[in-house]
Design a protein around this motif. Structure first.
Motif, PDB file in Angstrom:
ATOM      1  N   GLY A 107       0.830  -1.195   0.000  1.00  0.00           N
ATOM      2  CA  GLY A 107       0.000   0.000   0.000  1.00  0.00           C
ATOM      3  C   GLY A 107       0.865   1.246   0.000  1.00  0.00           C
ATOM      4  O   GLY A 107       1.661   1.457   0.925  1.00  0.00           O
ATOM      5  N   ALA A 195      -4.563   2.548   0.917  1.00  0.00           N
ATOM      6  CA  ALA A 195      -5.621   1.644   0.455  1.00  0.00           C
ATOM      7  C   ALA A 195      -6.875   2.434   0.124  1.00  0.00           C
ATOM      8  O   ALA A 195      -7.252   3.354   0.853  1.00  0.00           O
ATOM      9  CB  ALA A 195      -5.933   0.594   1.515  1.00  0.00           C
ATOM     10  N   ASN A 214      -4.162   0.261  -4.469  1.00  0.00           N
ATOM     11  CA  ASN A 214      -3.136   0.104  -3.438  1.00  0.00           C
ATOM     12  C   ASN A 214      -2.389   1.415  -3.187  1.00  0.00           C
ATOM     13  O   ASN A 214      -1.182   1.444  -2.977  1.00  0.00           O
ATOM     14  CB  ASN A 214      -2.160  -1.023  -3.782  1.00  0.00           C
TER      15      ASN A 214
END
Length: 242
Positions: A107, A195, A214
């Motif tokens: 992420g 995220a 991500n």
């Protein structure tokens, strides 16, 4: 911990930034549900119960703890056996961010640069989110949920019964699920450091629309475009929408 002092370690109505360092505890200890309790204590009550709606991450951690104590099983084990196994989810799990398999996406905080979210989120997600999913598995999840393989039809009916209209989000809220404000769509979404995602299910056509990002903001432009293309079917409030 005083039950009247349970609060949200992440105030979604506040002025903080998505990449703020919000935890008062070392992130590496936040691997099991009980470890979150010190982070939830000592918050003033926002308003009397039932007065209005406010999403509470901490409330879902408490719910996970209740599920553990009622079942006698770890929360992550419960999700695996009662959700993932029942729905046939083969690529989804609560993974540790410091022990990711090679096919799990990191992420990233920004669209540019290499800073990841490993210092911003618990090392392992819990009742308020942080599970790793694939788009295929989200479609399988919706199928299993609506076909009665995860909860009973009666429980599902309660979950999708609108309880609050949330104009600021252009949605309604049921029990653990967002709902379309003017249609029957069911919505799961997440927004955190590194995220961003939304998965929308249209029950009448058994259609699933899922966007996984991500990075903190990566999914929202795609969701915007899909919302416009679908004439508002999955339209919602996004971080920079006025």
């Amino acid at each position: 911990m005083n039950e009247n002092d349970v609060g949200d370690y992440l105030d979604e109505e506040g002025d903080g930034e998505i990449d703020d360092y919000i935890f008062s505890l070392p992130l590496h200890v936040l691997a099991e549900t009980e470890a979150f309790l010190p982070a939830l204590d000592g918050f003033p009550q926002k308003f009397p119960p039932g007065e209005r709606f406010s999403y509470c991450n901490g409330g879902y951690v408490v719910l996970a703890l209740i599920a553990e104590r009622v079942s006698g099983r770890d929360f992550h084990e419960l999700v695996q056996t009662e959700v993932c196994d029942r729905a046939g989810l083969t690529g989804s799990a609560f993974l540790r961010s410091d022990d990711l398999p090679g096919d799990a996406a990191l992420g990233y905080l920004d669209e540019e640069g290499n800073r990841t979210n490993v210092l911003h989120l618990p090392v392992r997600g819990n009742g308020d989110g942080g599970m790793y999913f694939t788009a295929d598995d989200l479609h399988r999840f919706w199928n299993a949920l609506l076909d009665g393989r995860i909860v009973s039809p009666g429980t599902l009916a309660e979950m999708i019964r609108p309880r609050f209209d949330v104009p600021s989000e252009h949605k309604r809220y049921g029990m653990g699920l967002w709902l379309g404000r003017r249609n029957s769509s069911l919505i799961l979404e997440g927004y955190d450091a590194g995220a961003s995602f939304r998965s929308t299910r249209i029950p009448e056509t058994r259609t699933t629309v899922t966007v996984l990002g991500n990075s903190s903001e990566g999914a929202w432009p795609v969701i915007y475009a899909l919302a416009d293309a679908m004439d508002g079917t999955v339209r919602g409030k996004f971080p920079d929408e006025t």
